[in-house]
Design a protein around this motif. Structure first.
Motif, short mmCIF file in Angstrom:
data_model
loop_
_atom_site.label_atom_id
_atom_site.label_comp_id
_atom_site.label_asym_id
_atom_site.label_seq_id
_atom_site.Cartn_x
_atom_site.Cartn_y
_atom_site.Cartn_z
N GLY C 99 0.89 -1.17 0.04
CA GLY C 99 0.09 0.02 0.17
C GLY C 99 0.82 1.40 0.18
N MET C 100 1.88 1.23 0.89
CA MET C 100 2.67 2.47 0.92
C MET C 100 3.41 2.73 -0.36
N ILE C 101 3.88 1.58 -0.95
CA ILE C 101 4.55 1.73 -2.23
C ILE C 101 3.77 2.20 -3.52
N VAL C 102 2.47 1.51 -3.56
CA VAL C 102 1.51 1.96 -4.50
C VAL C 102 1.09 3.63 -4.36
N ALA C 103 1.06 3.72 -3.04
CA ALA C 103 0.56 5.08 -2.65
C ALA C 103 1.51 6.00 -3.38
N ALA C 104 2.91 5.94 -2.88
CA ALA C 104 3.87 6.66 -3.29
C ALA C 104 3.95 6.72 -5.11
N ILE C 105 3.90 5.60 -5.41
CA ILE C 105 3.99 5.70 -6.95
C ILE C 105 2.78 6.56 -7.70
N VAL C 106 1.61 6.24 -7.08
CA VAL C 106 0.38 6.80 -7.79
C VAL C 106 0.81 8.55 -7.31
N ALA C 107 1.26 8.68 -6.16
CA ALA C 107 1.27 10.30 -5.84
C ALA C 107 2.13 10.72 -6.84
N VAL C 108 3.42 10.27 -7.23
CA VAL C 108 4.28 10.88 -8.21
C VAL C 108 3.77 10.83 -9.52
N ILE C 109 3.01 9.89 -9.97
CA ILE C 109 2.31 9.98 -11.16
C ILE C 109 1.14 10.84 -11.36
N ILE C 110 0.51 11.17 -10.49
CA ILE C 110 -0.82 12.14 -10.76
C ILE C 110 -0.31 13.68 -10.42
N SER C 111 0.77 13.86 -9.44
CA SER C 111 0.99 15.07 -9.16
C SER C 111 2.22 15.68 -10.01
N TYR C 112 3.01 14.84 -11.05
CA TYR C 112 3.80 15.44 -11.88
C TYR C 112 3.18 16.50 -12.59
#
Lengths: 286, 252, 344
Positions: C99-112
């Protein structure tokens, strides 16, 4: 093909109402750089005003739009004088959170007073009537609302771009200090703009009980959609908000019909993201 | 050795040509002044060199590397750092913290960065103000902060944009001293100025811009004689006064 | 404003924190505290919301990027743990990590792409993202759709991260998360990354001119913040034993992240704790007292309080503390005859 046009028409009709709600917000945002998080709740309040006038006094929503508009005008003025006034000049987050608190307040006051039950006004002048053109069906309440929306948005746009008052508004929007130095009472402009912005959404809310159920949560999604329309249309552009409103209505309708109802809003919000990633200042923004 | 080589840099905004094929060089260890009337394109040139704008044409070579169009933070990392004409303090951070941000460029370790920041604060006479929020400073203080902050990055080339505007003549003299000391420590500088007393005495070379075009590039003592420069900017009164002070010319 | 002249790694403030944490750790030993289950519940919620707010504080407070999208990461964390237990019948731990890893990845993808937007456009984009995730999760069968995930009864204990008879286990869990997140932020705050975050907040272009890669800073802060939010989400589902999309992936939940931090004092270490310590008891006790009256009287009061707090003291409770302090010191200094400092 006919179905497609029908879906399109439905979308355009609701889109024009979105445009009216958005126009009010656009005015406020454009002049004061304030995101009124309670804008959707203004709509809800207007719907209740119209509903109760209809339920208790048998006034048709067609008539009570004016009363609802006036009521929310006053509500807007009060909001400015009691709350927004203190947020001008502070970071945008302050006004946003303050109006969020206001939204919570208004929603729960109505929930407390009127219970969360869905209320439908039946037997109004317009409801259940439909207008036929070719094979297409135009539900009369929605059609009336759309026509009213176009007229009001047109009036507001004419006011802002064509009158001395409107120019004062534009000047205040561009540079408040410079406007003050020109002798414009910018405080009064702010008050009136908040009121007019509220009145726009009040008029929309006034006619809606003709075809929508009234309940405390009804405003939330309209509010969000209004933000989307204003941002997509571009900061401070009323024509932009209008176009965006129609676009949103159409996309919502098409997605809801051709994909699935739950995808309506995924499509709408997805549309916002797509537009704004490609044109960060919105379609017609300045 | 040439530290900065500006080659035919052109910057257009739509139809407006702000910089028109500007070329000049900056030798390592020297001070180059960039002067000219308002709107000549001096700050635009700075913006092109520091990466804020991507030039429409031309090349910028810094320390042997082509830096044209690189992002600002990359150029700063390579050692070309600028200050801003309209000062930009990081308002809610203290003066010390502002300078610290600059110092962290070369020293990721806290202790080292702290020492560097303290040194630059001392150099720019900001010690008494270092704990105050940067937004609270007077304009002179903010300008010194801009300089201290840029200095803390240990630049090879320090680009100062009108650091003396709005200063009293005492403050100007103090600034000139600071710049002299900086040159002695080996920093190359390019300075945009309107305050002639602040740049003419210390510059090794002056580049003059007018209307986006370079009209002169020469030592200060020759610039004051240049009729084009006098016509465009200096005015004959200053030119005579400068020559008098230096002892050459009719009054010397 | 951080007084950074303090070069020591361990300061007096840190000592105060340690004492405070020791007290928190010892609280459950007092029967007067543990006897009342509701009180324990409130304390657990305070720790949880303080952690959530501190997670948001990284990107929203220190780095100045006000995102209303954190409920997405909270939800991903909750569903990570939830899926591990319910759908795959295992222990929550691998789910928490994923969950932590996915959240971090999703965060980077959508916030870029979002970081290219400014001001209100950015905020609205984050609203849009929450709404999209909310509805997408409602129809996504693999994660349970609208029905959500219901936890089966399992043996209690640390292995399953579940306790039934008393809340003390959950309390210590929440405390550990609190210490972890606050510790990370404390460390960030006093090192280069913390200064770079604040520089990006105060002036992105200025920071860039000093060599700060603002995009990298923002993305890193966002990824960290999202991972922390996900941990909180995982705790939530283990505590609540149930999750569905409207519970976690809503705009209301996102607003909680923002409100607790702002009302406490964003960009400060203790702000999120202050915010949670005041707001959560207020929320829970007004609900207990008046929620029964029906029609959200508690929320009416809450709404008014938010309005008042936000306009009176936008700096939050930290601002109030500072005002009180400086008023107190001014009186003391005036009595001593000191002249106030003049701006040069």
């Amino acid at each position: 093909m006919e179905t497609f046009i029908q879906v399109l028409i439905d979308g355009m009709l609701s889109g024009m109402v979105y445009a009216l709600v958005a126009a009010g917000l656009c005015l406020i945002w454009g002049v004061m750089d304030v995101i009124n998080f309670a804008h959707g709740e203004y709509l809800m309040v207007a719907m209740y005003v119209s509903y109760w006038l209809g339920f208790l006094a048998n006034v048709d929503p067609l008539m009570s739009t004016v009363a609802a508009g006036a009521f929310v005008f006053v509500l807007g003025v009060l909001t400015y004088k009691l709350i927004i006034r203190f947020t001008i000049g502070k970071p945008g987050l302050v006004a946003l959170l303050a109006t969020f608190g206001l939204a919570m307040f208004l929603k729960n006051v109505c929930m407390n007073l009127f219970s969360p039950n869905f209320r439908i006004l039946s037997g109004t002048f317009l409801s259940d009537k439909t207008f036929h053109l070719g094979g297409l069906i135009f539900p009369v309440p929605q059609l009336t609302a759309a026509i009213m929306a176009v007229i009001v948005v047109g009036l507001v746009y004419a006011l802002v771009s064509g009158t001395r008052f409107g120019w004062a508004v534009q000047a205040t929007a561009m540079d408040r200090d410079a406007a003050e130095l020109m002798g414009i009472n910018t405080e009064r402009i702010y008050v009136l703009v908040f009121g007019i912005g509220g009145a726009c959404v009040g008029i929309a809310g006034g006619i809606m009980p003709s075809y929508l159920a009234v309940h405390p949560e009804v405003g939330s999604m309209f509010g969000l959609i209004a933000f989307i329309c204003v941002a997509m249309g571009g900061f401070g552009s009323i024509p932009g908000a209008f176009l965006a409103g129609i676009l949103v209505g159409v996309v919502e309708s098409l997605a809801g019909f051709y994909i699935a109802p739950v995808f309506k809003y995924i499509a709408v919000f997805g549309l916002y993201l797509a537009v704004v990633f490609l044109r960060p200042k919105g379609i017609l923004g300045w | 050795m040439t530290l900065l080589d500006v080659q035919n840099v052109t910057m257009k905004f739509g139809e407006l040509v702000a910089n028109d094929r500007v070329s000049f060089t900056v030798e390592a260890g020297s001070i180059v002044g960039l002067i000219g009337p308002n709107g000549a394109g001096k700050t635009t040139l700075f913006n092109c060199i520091s990466g804020l704008y991507k030039p429409t044409g031309g090349r910028i070579v810094f320390d042997g590397e082509d830096i044209t169009g690189l992002k600002p933070y990359r150029i700063a990392r390579k050692g070309a750092v600028r200050t801003f004409q309209v000062v930009r303090p990081l308002k809610d951070m203290s003066v010390f913290d502002n300078v610290l941000v600059g110092a962290f460029l070369r020293s990721s370790e806290k202790r080292e960065a702290f020492d560097r920041a303290a040194e630059c604060i001392r150099l720019c006479s900001l010690e008494s103000l270092q704990e105050r929020p940067a937004g609270d400073l007077s304009i002179g203080g903010k300008k010194r902060l801009e300089m201290a902050r840029a200095l803390a990055t240990r630049p090879k080339l320090l680009m100062l944009d009108e650091v003396m505007a709005g200063l009293t003549s005492t403050e100007v003299k103090a600034s000139v001293e600071v710049i002299r000391r900086l040159r002695e420590s080996g920093i190359t500088m390019m300075i945009v100025e309107h305050v002639m007393e602040g740049i003419m005495p210390i510059a090794d070379k002056i580049v003059v811009l007018d209307g986006g075009v370079k009209i002169a590039e020469d030592a200060p003592k020759n610039i004051v004689h240049d009729p084009r420069v006098i016509e465009a900017y200096l005015g004959s009164k200053y030119s005579k006064r400068y020559r008098a002070l230096r002892g050459d010319g009719p009054l010397g | 404003m951080v007084n950074s002249l303090q070069r020591k790694a361990f300061t007096r403030k840190d000592a105060v924190w340690l004492v405070f944490l020791a007290i928190l750790a010892l609280l459950p030993l007092l029967p007067v505290v543990t006897a009342n289950s509701f009180r324990m519940h409130v304390m657990i919620l305070i720790l949880l919301f303080a952690s959530m707010a501190q997670a948001w504080n990284i990107i929203g407070g220190y780095c100045g990027q006000v995102s209303f999208g954190h409920s997405v990461f909270f939800g991903i964390g909750a569903y990570g743990a939830g899926m591990a237990v319910v759908t795959y019948g295992g222990l929550p731990w691998p789910g928490i990590l994923i969950g932590m890893i996915v959240a971090a990845i999703v965060a980077v993808i959508i916030s870029y792409p979002c970081f290219k937007l400014s001001g209100h456009y950015f905020a609205i984009a984050t609203f849009a993202i929450v709404e999209i995730f909310n509805r997408a999760f409602l129809v996504w069968d693999w994660i349970g759709g609208a029905l959500g995930l219901d936890y089966p009864l399992a043996d209690e204990g640390l292995k399953n991260l579940m306790w039934h008879n008393s809340k003390v286990g959950y309390y210590y869990c929440a405390l550990v998360i609190f210490v972890l997140i606050f510790g990370i932020v404390r460390w960030l705050e006093s090192n280069r990354f913390g200064y770079y975050m604040r520089a990006v907040r105060e002036g992105q272009e200025t920071a860039e001119s000093l060599g700060v890669n603002s995009t990298a800073v923002k993305l890193t802060a966002m990824a960290l913040s999202a991972a922390m939010a996900a941990i909180c989400g995982a705790f939530f589902v283990q505590y609540n034993l149930r999750v569905d999309p409207p519970m976690v992936m809503s705009l209301d939940m996102s607003m909680k992240f923002v409100l607790v931090t702002i009302l406490g004092g964003s960009g400060t270490l203790v702000g999120p704790l202050l915010g949670a310590a005041v707001l959560i008891p207020m929320q829970e006790y007004t609900r207990a007292l008046w929620g029964g009256l029906g029609g959200g009287v508690d929320l009416i009061v809450f709404g008014l309080l938010i309005i008042l707090m936000v306009i009176k003291q936008p700096a939050g409770m930290i601002g109030i503390v500072r005002d009180v302090r400086s008023w107190f010191f001014k009186k003391r200094d005036a009595a001593k005859g000191d002249v106030p400092y003049d701006t040069p």
